[in-house]
Design an enzyme around this catalytic site. Structure first.
Site, PDB file in Angstrom:
ATOM      1  CG  ASP A  12      22.674 100.776  78.141  1.00 17.63           C
ATOM      2  OD1 ASP A  12      22.777 100.470  76.942  1.00 17.63           O
ATOM      3  OD2 ASP A  12      23.479 101.522  78.733  1.00 17.63           O
ATOM      4  CG  ASP A 106      23.158 100.643  72.483  1.00 19.23           C
ATOM      5  OD1 ASP A 106      22.570 101.728  72.309  1.00 19.23           O
ATOM      6  OD2 ASP A 106      24.369 100.566  72.755  1.00 19.23           O
ATOM      7  CD  GLU A 107      21.166 104.682  75.548  1.00 16.65           C
ATOM      8  OE1 GLU A 107      20.984 104.801  76.783  1.00 16.65           O
ATOM      9  OE2 GLU A 107      22.056 105.302  74.938  1.00 16.65           O
TER      10      GLU A 107
END
Length: 365
Positions: A12, A106-107
């Protein structure tokens, strides 16, 4: 003999959009940065940790963020740049395993039960990936290591920002026991309240409930709750899993007539739009979901000639769908009260796919 536990990572990126802005503009470093357009209808896409110290959070109305942190620097989002950085992060992950399941820009989940570099442990893989992100991209990422996906996601949040946390198979039950049940996937506000009525506040207390009782009260999700309480999650990492839909919904404190739900539609549409911008695919269909006070579910959908290109366009479509429900005097009486509303985006396609020439409008009840 039972199969060896999977080795799952959840990576993350820390305050991703805001961190990219601070990386690329030295004047923003150390300052409270809010990635959002200014305006009464805008929502926060991301906030730096300096801004989070004031209570600013993603999906929060921008006007509220400004009240909480008057000294914040507002930066309009640049999703083209964020997507390029996300692809670079993905390349680093793919150098270690082909089993990468992106959740957003983003993850991502990674299955490193076997890794390409021949590293000795999943923890070492996570350390290497974080180091490469730092060295190549000048950004930080937090990582969780666990035997399954939901535990890895909890672990990645444990030592944020720029942290690494490992949940070993032998420690799963002890780790979960004191956690609030709200930390389990699928336990939102309503489910949390229902469990509280049973006196269940922790995962350990949930684990003490018999499976037949949970299934009787919560149907099929009761079995899922029991499995999660015991640290069981058999969902595999699914590489290149395309986004199918994004939505946000809310249950009202008291039932509302159709004419009173517009503010909720606007807020949920902003939240949905912010979530959809985290994907690389383009949504073409807007969905409005309503639940009446007697638990009847109504859905209406609209596929406009051009995909929604802004939160404002999404709001306009959602309100058009609300008007369609209001005009349906036969199927939906005018005095109907509603207990829930949801706004969603569906029918995602790759950005460069041609627009279909078929029917442009669709509806379902």
């Amino acid at each position: 003999m039972s199969a060896a536990p999977r080795k799952i990572l959840h990576i993350d990126m820390d305050a991703f959009y805001a961190s990219v802005e601070q990386r690329d503009d030295a004047t923003l470093r150390g300052r409270p940065v809010v990635v959002a357009w200014r305006g009464a209808r805008s929502v926060v896409c991301a906030a730096s940790y300096e801004a989070r110290a004031f209570g600013v959070r993603s999906a929060m109305p921008a006007v509220r963020a400004e009240r909480l942190c008057p000294g914040a620097v507002f930066v309009p989002p640049d999703f083209t740049r964020y997507r390029a950085v996300s692809r670079a992060v993905r390349e680093i992950m793919l150098a270690h395993t082909d089993l990468v399941e992106p959740l957003s820009l983003d993850e991502a989940y990674l299955d490193v039960s076997v890794n390409k570099q021949g590293l000795a442990s999943a923890t070492e893989v996570a350390q290497r990936i974080r180091a490469e992100i730092r060295e190549r991209l000048q950004l930080t990422a937090s990582a969780g290591v666990a035997p399954n996906k939901f535990l890895a996601k909890i672990a990645s949040d444990w030592k944020k920002p720029d942290g690494l946390f490992v949940i070993r198979p032998k420690d799963v039950l002890d780790f979960l026991a004191p956690l609030p049940v709200a930390r389990l996937p699928g336990v939102g506000k309503v489910m949390d309240e229902r469990l509280a009525e049973l006196g269940v506040r922790t995962v350990g207390e949930l684990r003490g409930r018999a499976l037949p009782e949970l299934e009787q009260r919560f149907g099929r999700y009761g079995r899922r709750l029991a499995e999660l309480a015991h640290g069981i999650d058999e969902h595999p990492v699914q590489p290149d899993r395309p986004t199918q839909s994004v939505s946000a919904e809310d249950t009202f404190e008291s039932d509302l007539p159709i004419g009173a739900i517009e503010p909720h539609i606007r807020r949920l549409a902003e939240k949905t739009w912010a979530a959809a911008r985290k994907t690389e695919r383009v949504p073409r269909t807007v969905v409005l979901k309503l639940k009446t006070r007697d638990f009847r579910i109504l859905t209406r959908s609209l596929t406009p000639p051009q995909p929604p290109a802004s939160a404002g366009a999404l709001i306009a479509c959602a309100l058009q769908l609300r008007d369609r429900v209001a005009a349906d005097a036969v199927g939906v009486p005018a005095d109907t009260l509603y207990r829930l509303v949801g706004v969603g985006l569906a029918n995602f396609h790759e950005a460069d796919d041609p627009l279909p020439q078929a029917d442009l409008f669709a509806a379902a009840s």
